[in-house]
Design an enzyme around this catalytic site. Structure first.
Site, PDB file in Angstrom:
ATOM      1  CB  ILE A  80      11.132   4.776  -0.078  1.00 14.06           C
ATOM      2  CG1 ILE A  80      12.372   4.761  -0.974  1.00 14.06           C
ATOM      3  CG2 ILE A  80      10.454   3.403  -0.084  1.00 14.06           C
ATOM      4  CD1 ILE A  80      13.466   3.834  -0.482  1.00 14.06           C
ATOM      5  CG  HIS A  81       4.059   5.179  -0.080  1.00 11.87           C
ATOM      6  ND1 HIS A  81       3.485   5.933   0.918  1.00 11.87           N
ATOM      7  CD2 HIS A  81       3.194   4.157  -0.357  1.00 11.87           C
ATOM      8  CE1 HIS A  81       2.307   5.388   1.222  1.00 11.87           C
ATOM      9  NE2 HIS A  81       2.113   4.326   0.464  1.00 11.87           N
TER      10      HIS A  81
END
Length: 210
Positions: A195-196
């Site tokens: 996840i960014h």
């Protein structure tokens, strides 16, 4: 203080001296019950955590050298199962035992260190990635924290994982999982999405660097 590379000077406001812990099996008088202990005073058990006395089990600090709460929790689940299901006993199998120091910064570790690998002559690849290289670490303005990974160049399996910085004890968990389940560096780096802009991206970057 002395180190492998020579004398080092460290400054601080407080010095904590920890002399360690030892089992109290001698005070409990476990030998009177027929139990056996090793030279360190830990009660001897088989892989199912049963002692030499049938029907008597041992777990936790009194039975292993790691002295970690999460190890005792895992052993308790094994003992519970074996008590309830003697026809299908489970064995204690912990290929990797992670640990963490909940200080500031946090320090988390699993598997071998570089010194361990050099001492045994094990070939390895090393990767180090700073928290600040990932978006979340940059936002924290972190300039000191990092992830360090060690892997076997032939099998591509992780040999060691070491993290110093915020949430190190959390960030190391997917690496521990990979080491326990036999996932290669490439599988963990490219086979899942990170996840960014979560801090786990620094783990992804360290894996990709390998």
């Amino acid at each position: 203080m002395k180190s492998a590379t020579g004398p080092q000077e460290v400054e601080g406001d407080v010095l904590l001296v920890a002399t360690g812990r030892q089992p109290n099996s001698d005070k409990l008088g476990v030998q009177a019950g027929g139990l056996e202990t090793d030279p360190h005073g830990h009660i001897r058990t088989d892989k199912t955590l049963q002692t030499v006395v049938p029907g008597v089990w041992a777990l936790g600090d009194l039975a292993n050298h790691f002295q970690l709460k999460h190890m005792a929790n895992a052993e308790a689940r094994i003992v519970w199962h074996n008590l309830m299901h003697p026809e299908s006993p489970r064995r204690a199998q912990f290929p990797v035992v992670p640990s963490a120091v909940f200080a500031d910064p946090q320090v988390a570790s699993a598997g071998a260190t570089e010194d361990d690998l050099r001492r045994t002559g094990q070939p390895y690849l090393a990767s180090r990635r700073a928290y600040g290289d990932a978006a979340f670490g940059w936002a924290l303005e972190d300039t000191t924290s990092f992830v360090k990974l060690l892997a076997d160049p032939a099998t591509r399996l992780l040999l060691g994982a070491h993290i110093i910085g915020p949430d190190a004890s959390v960030l190391i968990q997917p690496l521990v999982q990979a080491m326990c389940l036999g996932n290669t560096v490439d599988e963990v780096a490219r086979g899942v999405l990170y996840i960014h802009p979560a801090l786990t991206e620094v783990v992804e970057q360290a894996l990709l660097k390998l």
